[in-house]
Motif scaffolding. Structure first.
Motif, PDB file in Angstrom:
ATOM      1  N   GLY A 106       0.828  -1.203   0.000  1.00 37.60           N
ATOM      2  CA  GLY A 106       0.000   0.000   0.000  1.00 37.60           C
ATOM      3  C   GLY A 106       0.867   1.261   0.000  1.00 37.60           C
ATOM      4  N   ASP A 107       0.261   2.452   0.087  1.00 34.85           N
ATOM      5  CA  ASP A 107       1.034   3.707   0.109  1.00 34.85           C
ATOM      6  C   ASP A 107       1.872   3.777   1.364  1.00 34.85           C
ATOM      7  N   GLY A 108       3.155   4.172   1.179  1.00 33.43           N
ATOM      8  CA  GLY A 108       4.010   4.400   2.326  1.00 33.43           C
ATOM      9  C   GLY A 108       5.075   3.339   2.521  1.00 33.43           C
ATOM     10  N   GLY A 109       5.288   2.436   1.519  1.00 39.51           N
ATOM     11  CA  GLY A 109       6.329   1.452   1.724  1.00 39.51           C
ATOM     12  C   GLY A 109       6.471   0.496   0.542  1.00 39.51           C
ATOM     13  N   THR A 110       7.393  -0.428   0.707  1.00 34.40           N
ATOM     14  CA  THR A 110       7.633  -1.449  -0.320  1.00 34.40           C
ATOM     15  C   THR A 110       7.560  -2.832   0.333  1.00 34.40           C
ATOM     16  N   VAL A 111       7.412  -3.895  -0.544  1.00 30.71           N
ATOM     17  CA  VAL A 111       7.288  -5.272  -0.042  1.00 30.71           C
ATOM     18  C   VAL A 111       8.186  -6.207  -0.855  1.00 30.71           C
ATOM     19  N   SER A 112       8.442  -7.393  -0.302  1.00 25.50           N
ATOM     20  CA  SER A 112       9.201  -8.445  -0.999  1.00 25.50           C
ATOM     21  C   SER A 112       8.618  -9.818  -0.639  1.00 25.50           C
ATOM     22  N   GLY A 113       8.932 -10.824  -1.463  1.00 26.35           N
ATOM     23  CA  GLY A 113       8.476 -12.203  -1.198  1.00 26.35           C
ATOM     24  C   GLY A 113       7.583 -12.781  -2.276  1.00 26.35           C
ATOM     25  N   GLU A 114       7.236 -12.004  -3.257  1.00 26.25           N
ATOM     26  CA  GLU A 114       6.323 -12.490  -4.298  1.00 26.25           C
ATOM     27  C   GLU A 114       7.010 -13.591  -5.129  1.00 26.25           C
ATOM     28  N   GLY A 115       6.210 -14.636  -5.604  1.00 28.01           N
ATOM     29  CA  GLY A 115       6.773 -15.699  -6.447  1.00 28.01           C
ATOM     30  C   GLY A 115       5.892 -16.947  -6.462  1.00 28.01           C
ATOM     31  N   SER A 116       6.458 -18.027  -7.056  1.00 30.93           N
ATOM     32  CA  SER A 116       5.757 -19.332  -7.138  1.00 30.93           C
ATOM     33  C   SER A 116       6.459 -20.302  -6.203  1.00 30.93           C
ATOM     34  N   TYR A 117       5.639 -21.010  -5.370  1.00 30.16           N
ATOM     35  CA  TYR A 117       6.210 -21.860  -4.337  1.00 30.16           C
ATOM     36  C   TYR A 117       5.422 -23.181  -4.248  1.00 30.16           C
ATOM     37  N   SER A 118       6.135 -24.207  -3.728  1.00 32.09           N
ATOM     38  CA  SER A 118       5.495 -25.518  -3.542  1.00 32.09           C
ATOM     39  C   SER A 118       4.510 -25.469  -2.399  1.00 32.09           C
ATOM     40  N   HIS A 119       3.548 -26.408  -2.453  1.00 29.87           N
ATOM     41  CA  HIS A 119       2.553 -26.518  -1.399  1.00 29.87           C
ATOM     42  C   HIS A 119       3.245 -26.756  -0.056  1.00 29.87           C
ATOM     43  N   GLY A 120       2.760 -25.967   0.952  1.00 28.61           N
ATOM     44  CA  GLY A 120       3.295 -26.104   2.293  1.00 28.61           C
ATOM     45  C   GLY A 120       4.514 -25.263   2.562  1.00 28.61           C
ATOM     46  N   SER A 121       4.967 -24.542   1.532  1.00 24.41           N
ATOM     47  CA  SER A 121       6.139 -23.693   1.753  1.00 24.41           C
ATOM     48  C   SER A 121       5.782 -22.567   2.726  1.00 24.41           C
ATOM     49  N   LEU A 122       6.725 -22.254   3.622  1.00 19.80           N
ATOM     50  CA  LEU A 122       6.599 -21.123   4.546  1.00 19.80           C
ATOM     51  C   LEU A 122       7.458 -19.996   3.977  1.00 19.80           C
ATOM     52  N   SER A 180       8.219  -9.452   3.502  1.00 16.35           N
ATOM     53  CA  SER A 180       8.754  -8.310   4.266  1.00 16.35           C
ATOM     54  C   SER A 180       8.142  -7.014   3.750  1.00 16.35           C
ATOM     55  N   ALA A 181       7.817  -6.137   4.699  1.00 19.12           N
ATOM     56  CA  ALA A 181       7.272  -4.818   4.366  1.00 19.12           C
ATOM     57  C   ALA A 181       8.213  -3.743   4.930  1.00 19.12           C
ATOM     58  N   THR A 182       8.664  -2.812   4.079  1.00 17.63           N
ATOM     59  CA  THR A 182       9.602  -1.762   4.501  1.00 17.63           C
ATOM     60  C   THR A 182       8.912  -0.408   4.314  1.00 17.63           C
ATOM     61  N   PRO A 183       8.627   0.289   5.458  1.00 18.97           N
ATOM     62  CA  PRO A 183       7.938   1.592   5.335  1.00 18.97           C
ATOM     63  C   PRO A 183       8.889   2.658   4.778  1.00 18.97           C
ATOM     64  N   ASP A 184       8.296   3.604   4.069  1.00 19.32           N
ATOM     65  CA  ASP A 184       9.063   4.763   3.617  1.00 19.32           C
ATOM     66  C   ASP A 184       9.319   5.668   4.811  1.00 19.32           C
ATOM     67  N   SER A 185      10.198   6.645   4.625  1.00 19.51           N
ATOM     68  CA  SER A 185      10.517   7.570   5.697  1.00 19.51           C
ATOM     69  C   SER A 185       9.237   8.298   6.108  1.00 19.51           C
ATOM     70  N   GLY A 186       9.005   8.370   7.390  1.00 22.29           N
ATOM     71  CA  GLY A 186       7.815   9.039   7.926  1.00 22.29           C
ATOM     72  C   GLY A 186       6.628   8.123   8.012  1.00 22.29           C
ATOM     73  N   TYR A 187       6.808   6.889   7.590  1.00 28.22           N
ATOM     74  CA  TYR A 187       5.704   5.925   7.681  1.00 28.22           C
ATOM     75  C   TYR A 187       6.119   4.771   8.575  1.00 28.22           C
ATOM     76  N   SER A 188       5.151   4.123   9.031  1.00 25.25           N
ATOM     77  CA  SER A 188       5.397   2.914   9.819  1.00 25.25           C
ATOM     78  C   SER A 188       4.475   1.798   9.305  1.00 25.25           C
ATOM     79  N   PHE A 189       4.987   0.590   9.450  1.00 24.19           N
ATOM     80  CA  PHE A 189       4.187  -0.571   9.031  1.00 24.19           C
ATOM     81  C   PHE A 189       3.063  -0.783  10.026  1.00 24.19           C
ATOM     82  N   GLN A 190       1.888  -1.031   9.482  1.00 25.54           N
ATOM     83  CA  GLN A 190       0.726  -1.257  10.336  1.00 25.54           C
ATOM     84  C   GLN A 190       0.371  -2.731  10.457  1.00 25.54           C
TER      85      GLN A 190
END
Length: 951
Positions: free
Chosen positions: A557-573, A577-587
């Motif tokens: 959403g607005d105020g940050g960036t994320v990582s972890g997107e992709g294709s994974y096997s069933h049961g994968s954990l 990760s969410a990294t807020p921009d300056s002046g923002y915090s992760f909710q």
């Protein structure tokens, strides 16, 4: 010579009457009555030498020298006559169905005649006259000998089945043994035992006699134990035992003259012989010694060829010539006491001439015999024949010389599961071979019935002591079906099924897995998760499963960036990760499967395609972030991350997942960094990492005989450990045994280590073909079933043919190449050869002699190679003439120029006789050749036929 002897005795009866009377004095007439009456006498137009035979309807058949076979009704009237072209001396015999009568004639033919109307069914021509009486076997085959020195076997339609060269004229009538062996004698004193296929079983030659020939005119009698009894012109009575490959002498007894009459068996383990010395003797059938022979002997007068008969009480009847033209019927009890004879005052019947015909006793107590007065006599004695193995000539009223037989009926229980062989008719006491063959999918289950040697053997024998009915049972085969599951699912269908069943097998994938296919034989559809298996043998079927893959979409959403997107096997954990921009915090995070929605770094458990979103908010400067991560990401779950006000005490937690243990926290100084649950004061932006250690499990990799397997070791939880199987020479990899194996049928595969595991590689020996060849001169064979497993020890045998010697084997892995019977070891496809070489023949000596040195000259002696036919010759001096050769393997003993077969050292003696003439006789003209008898010789001169009495 049978007829010529008879004519001689009766033509010169007046000359020899005084001598005969001296030897055979007339008995005084008994005052007692005879318990016998004359029922009737039937007329023919010739002397009766033939012995009568009677059928089931009471019709009697007999031959005579009027050239006819005559059929008499039970009341003595003639039913029909059948003409031949010469005398009928042969005694007739009846077919098994009683519809045909068989008889030989001096016109060289054996005849088959319709019993109903006397019409000719067929006739078979030999090369000389037939006086031997035929025997009829169990299968209807007819056996008889001819004076052409050949013994014949005819099918019931008159065609030739086979012929056996006896080497000498055959006068003796054959007897059929309980196993089908044919026994008969020849003019040279040899008793022949011939198999049912016409091959020689064995021969037995009797002793030579001084001033007498040793011809066997007597027909053998057989007892229930297979012993053979017969007489010879050398004056001996014989008992032989058939030892299958040879005959052994039980005993022999010397009488005072020729024994031409056939013996019969009594009811008390005794056998009766009549000799030309005028005596009838009772000899024991068992344990005979010089001391206990005979049981008794009685004077009967002269008996030429007529055979006695024994009644059910053991009484023996015989007709003898007692001199002075007297012929009487004698009856002797089994202990030798004379019960009566027909020489009484006012006898109820008279026998006006010689009886040469053997006596026949019917079941209703009628005694039949032919006479030189051209009549057939029927005497009522009121007692039937003995229940002994051989109570009369030809053994039974039918004169077939055959034994009692029984039927064997074989069936299949329930009429299903297989087939059987062996039904038929067999001699009493024989062993009938039976066999049961199961159909495909069935197994032999056993025999039911009496007399079976082995009820559990598919091929066995039945003891034919009576009619038998046996049945073979077959059982439907059952097979084990083993259904295996690879990693990722479960299966059903393992059980035991009958041959031909098509059971259903089902593969059910675990959550997150899909069915990938079946491996194994007999599966109807390898790609269907539910299908059937054809059960024609034991089956092992395996189901394979594949792990599902899912798409993770991570949105910021607005105020940050994320990582972890992709294709994974069933049961994968999956770490997100969410990294807020300056002046923002992760909710927080939104979506399914998130471990901690309030932690900026957390994990997502994928069990389907997922969409997750990170939410950010604008925060004042005094707030700080607490970031928590897991190392490795799959090792555990951390909680407590978020944005917190300055100086806030925050609790954090690290929870290890299955297969892991918590180790420590890092990234910030904590007072209890080695505790999974602890707390810290937030005074800045802090990042902490929870470290997890995988649990280690042991994997032990083993192998069966035939190869090696690798991959053993200690592995962290969920590790995909590589395992490998390498077969030894001569073996192939079969499958893996154990848990966690991803592909049990692959030599190289992986094992998912989630616990301590033992896995095992299974190897099977390879199969190889064995080829065996025999060169010229023999045969070769191996024991066992092709192909053979690697490393097998196989027995091989070489058998040289007659005239060859085994020289050795060529090929690989043979234990002893010079031994005809040895072994070899299978290490691959194998070719071996047996070699032979011809055997060097022996050399034998031949000595040619003559009985009188002045009588002539002989040629042919010397040394000769084995198997050679050598010419010998004899030339007579004036006043002498050649008679015959004495010795073995002589082709024609009656010819002065002949040849001898060399199979051992040999002696051939030419016998010469004086040419002086004596008594002239009137006799029947046969052909221009010499005839010899025990009394002399008859030959043709310019003055007619001449009888020469030996000097």
């Amino acid at each position: 010579m049978k007829y010529l002897e008879k004519i001689f005795f009766h033509k010169v009866g007046s000359i020899l009457g005084l001598c005969l009377t001296a030897f055979f004095p007339l008995s005084l007439a008994w005052a007692q009555s005879i318990p016998a009456t004359l029922s009737w006498q039937g007329n023919t137009n010739g002397i009766i030498f033939s012995s009568p035979v009677i059928d089931d309807d009471g019709v009697i058949y007999v031959g005579s020298n009027d050239n006819n076979l005559t059929s008499f009704n039970p009341d003595g009237g003639v039913k029909w006559t059948f003409p031949t072209d010469n005398w009928v001396d042969s005694s007739p015999a009846l077919s098994k169905d009683g519809n045909t009568v068989y008889v030989g004639s001096w016109d060289n033919f054996l005849y088959a005649i319709n019993c109903a109307d006397g019409s000719l069914v067929w006739r078979f021509e030999t090369n000389s006259y037939v006086t031997s009486s035929p025997a009829v076997g169990l299968d209807g085959r007819i056996y008889f000998g001819s004076m052409d020195s050949i013994f014949y076997a005819l099918e019931s339609n008159g065609s030739l089945a086979w012929e056996y060269f006896a080497g000498q004229p055959v006068f003796s009538s054959p007897a059929i043994g309980g196993d089908g062996t044919l026994y008969f004698g020849d003019e040279n004193g040899t008793l022949h035992a011939v198999n049912q296929d016409g091959s020689t079983k064995w021969t037995y030659e009797v002793e030579d006699a001084v001033d007498a020939n040793k011809s066997i005119l007597s027909s053998p009698a057989l007892d229930a134990s297979g012993n053979i009894y017969f007489g010879s012109g050398n004056g001996y009575c014989y008992s032989l035992s058939d030892d299958q490959t040879e005959a052994s002498l039980n005993w022999q007894y010397l009488t005072g003259d020729r024994v031409d009459s056939s013996p019969v068996l009594g009811i008390n383990e005794d056998v009766f012989f009549v000799s030309r010395d005028g005596y009838m003797r009772s000899l024991p059938t068992f344990s005979a010694t010089t001391e206990n022979l005979p049981n008794w002997e009685v004077f009967t007068g002269d008996v030429f060829y007529s055979t006695p008969v024994v009644d059910e009480n053991g009484r023996v009847y015989v007709v003898g010539y007692t001199g002075g033209g007297e012929n009487h019927l004698f009856a002797f009890d089994h202990n030798g006491t004379k019960a009566w004879d027909s020489n009484v005052t006012s006898p109820p019947f008279e026998i006006p001439s010689v009886v040469d015909s053997s006596l026949l006793l019917s079941d209703d107590g009628k005694l039949y015999f032919g006479c030189f007065d051209k009549k057939l006599y029927c005497i009522d004695i009121g007692v039937g024949p003995a229940n002994s193995a051989w109570p009369m000539f030809g053994r039974t009223n039918r004169r077939d010389r055959d034994w009692t037989s029984h039927s064997l009926s074989i069936s299949v229980s329930g009429n299903t599961g297989g087939s059987v062989t062996g039904s038929g008719t067999y001699y009493e006491g024989s062993s009938a071979s039976i066999s049961a063959t199961p159909n495909t999918g069935y197994s032999f289950a056993g025999w039911t019935g009496e007399g079976i040697a082995d009820h559990n053997a598919s091929s066995t024998t039945v003891s034919m002591t009576q009619a038998r009915t046996v049945s073979a049972a077959f059982s439907l085969n059952s097979y084990d079906l083993t259904v295996l599951a690879g990693n990722g699912g479960t299966v059903s269908g393992t059980d035991t099924y009958n041959h031909g069943d098509n059971p259903t097998i089902t593969a059910t994938p675990n959550t997150g897995y899909s069915f990938a296919g079946w491996t194994g034989e007999g599966v109807s559809d390898h790609n269907a998760s539910s299908t059937t298996v054809s059960m024609t043998q034991a089956r092992t079927i395996s189901a394979a499963f594949s792990l599902n893959s899912y798409l993770l979409n991570v949105v910021a959403g607005d105020g940050g960036t994320v990582s972890g997107e992709g294709s994974y096997s069933h049961g994968s954990l999956v770490n997100i990760s969410a990294t807020p921009d300056s002046g923002y915090s992760f909710q927080s995070w939104s979506g399914s499967g998130i471990s901690d929605p309030h932690a900026p770094s957390t994990t997502v458990l994928l069990t389907s395609d997922l969409n997750v979103s990170a939410l950010f908010s604008f925060v004042p400067v005094e707030n700080y972030s607490l970031t928590l991560t897991s190392s490795p990401a799959s090792g555990g779950i951390v909680t407590g991350a978020g944005n917190y006000a300055d100086e806030r005490n925050v609790s954090i937690s690290a929870v290890p997942l299955n297969g892991y243990t918590f180790e420590k926290w890092s990234g910030h100084i904590l007072p209890n960094a080695d505790e999974a649950n602890t707390s810290l004061i937030i005074d800045s932006n802090i990042s902490l990492t929870a470290h997890f250690l995988p649990v280690v499990f042991s994997l032990e990799v083993q192998s069966s005989t035939g190869g090696v397997a690798t991959g053993s070791g200690d592995y962290a939880y969920a590790t995909e450990a590589n395992i490998s199987a390498e077969p030894d020479n001569g073996y192939s990899f079969a499958y893996w045994e154990g848990g966690g194996i991803n592909n049990p049928f692959a030599q190289q595969t992986t094992v998912t280590v989630s616990e301590a595991l033992n896995v095992r590689a299974v190897f099977t020996p390879l199969l190889y073909q064995l080829s065996i060849v025999a060169q010229t001169g023999g045969s070769a064979a191996f024991t066992g079933t092709n192909p053979f497993p690697f490393g097998s020890s196989v027995k091989i045998d070489a058998v040289p043919a007659n005239g060859y010697t085994f020289t050795g084997w060529t090929g690989q892995n043979i234990e002893s190449a010079s031994s005809a019977s040895t072994t070899l070891t299978i290490s691959g496809d194998t070719n071996i050869t047996a070699t032979f070489e011809p055997t060097v023949k022996n050399t034998y000596s031949l000595i040619v002699l003559q009985n009188l040195s002045q009588a002539g000259t002989v040629l042919g002696g010397g040394f000769y190679e084995e198997g050679q036919f050598v010419q010998i010759s004899a030339s007579s001096s004036p006043g002498y003439q050649f008679s015959h050769w004495l010795g073995s393997n002589i082709e024609n003993p009656l010819s002065p120029e002949t040849q001898i077969f060399m199979d051992s050292d040999a002696l051939a003696t030419a016998k010469f006789v004086l040419s002086e003439l004596s008594v002239f006789l009137e006799c029947k003209l046969l052909d221009s050749q010499w005839f010899s008898s025990w009394m002399g010789s008859i030959y043709q001169t310019n003055n007619g036929w001449v009888y020469q009495y030996p000097l």
